[in-house]
Design an enzyme around this catalytic site. Sequence first.
Site, PDB file in Angstrom:
ATOM      1  N   TYR A 118       0.852  -1.188   0.000  1.00 36.53           N
ATOM      2  CA  TYR A 118       0.000   0.000   0.000  1.00 36.53           C
ATOM      3  C   TYR A 118       0.888   1.239   0.000  1.00 36.53           C
ATOM      4  CZ  TYR A 118      -3.019   3.723   1.661  1.00 36.53           C
ATOM      5  OH  TYR A 118      -3.692   4.914   1.772  1.00 36.53           O
ATOM      6  N   GLU A 206      -3.290   7.592  -4.052  1.00 33.98           N
ATOM      7  CA  GLU A 206      -3.377   6.351  -3.280  1.00 33.98           C
ATOM      8  C   GLU A 206      -3.209   5.194  -4.249  1.00 33.98           C
ATOM      9  OE1 GLU A 206      -7.126   5.010  -1.383  1.00 33.98           O
ATOM     10  OE2 GLU A 206      -5.948   4.886   0.455  1.00 33.98           O
TER      11      GLU A 206
END
Length: 397
Positions: A118, A206
């Site tokens: 992530y 993101e």
Amino acid sequence: MNLHEYQAKSILSDFGVTVQRGIVATTPEEAVEAAKKLTEETGTGWHIVKAQIHAGGRGKGGGVKLAKNLQEVKDISNEIIGMNLVTPQTPKEGKKVHQVMIGEDVYYPGDNEPEEYYMSVLLNRNTGRTMIMYSPEGGMDIETVAEETPEKVFTEEIDPATGLLPFQARRIAFNLGLSGKAFKGMTKFVSQLYNAYEKSDSSLFEINPVLKASDDRIIAVDAKVTLDDSALYRHKDYAEMRDEREENPIEVEAGKAGLNYVDLDGNVGCMVNGAGLAMATMDLIKQAGGNPANFLDVGGTADAARVEKAFDLILQDENVEAILINIFGGIVRCDRVAQGVIDAYKNMGDRINVPIIVRLQGTNAEEAKKMIDESGLNVESAVAFQEAADKVQKVLS
Ligand code: GDP
Ligand code: MN
């Protein structure tokens, strides 16, 4: 302003970030053409079909599917385009899918297992600095990772004067547990990602997942990009990427009318001049036990036309049960605003079917109150701020 995944990836790619290659398609036939083209360019045999909506969690909702041949590309695209996709991040009723991205399959078999990380780049509002948040636990809901295993979420804060330094990029690659080719690849990926964030005037990147493919290449498989609206004038090509179908229709209409409107969940519509007063009004409604239905700054010139437009926007929200108008008459005199409210009210006729509380304060406030009280309309006037909020509560209870 939010972007679709395929648009976000094209921006990243322009700045040299390695992304999963993809082509957008609006029909199953276009999807098949896209798949053929990707096979020519990348050699991929399998393709991933991904719904393009402004919401994450698409995989969970059935909006991301692997196709092992062209027939499957066609069938899956046919199924996803036009579907109502419900994910943990969409409204309850879901979002309609207008297009898919056909992507190269990057989860191919090889020496190592592919791994998902992530990574996000965003502003830390407490320090006023950009930070990179990252975790070796990618591919899943980062909120859950942060809650259950906070030690697996790392942050790297960047001094704007120096930008991202090489040792910081290395620390990130190290904390992700990488070595060798993947380690070098990650330091390059992180620097390019940070550069793209800065140069594109974004407020959020993101990337979940960032993939370490089985050949150790580092690839952005998903991309969420939020651009800073205030900087869009510097990026005309990005401004054209706006997809109004994905945005709140009332907010889009307000933007076109030059009104600052933000939709909220409550039942008290607000019409206020000035952003500061609008915020204070929302606080006061909360304190009085109510819930604001919106933020709306009608600006300095609250004439009948603007007030009417504001009424129109507020009343489109079906949750609205009362409207609080809170205007401070400085340059714009209260009696003019009062006249605007009265005229707009008369023009709107039956469409105004909820009680209205008006608080006008400042220049000519007394005359304004008299005009409202004598207008014979279903409008209550208030002078003090608290009095206005209390009156709203009274009409609702
Ligand atoms: P999201 O669910 O909206 O976050 O969409 P993502 O783009 O993150 O995709 C969801 C999941 O689909 C990823 O976590 C991957 O596991 C999987 N996925 C994405 N691209 C590929 C691909 O090329 N091949 C395979 N096999 N799986 C993929
Ligand atoms: Mn994702």
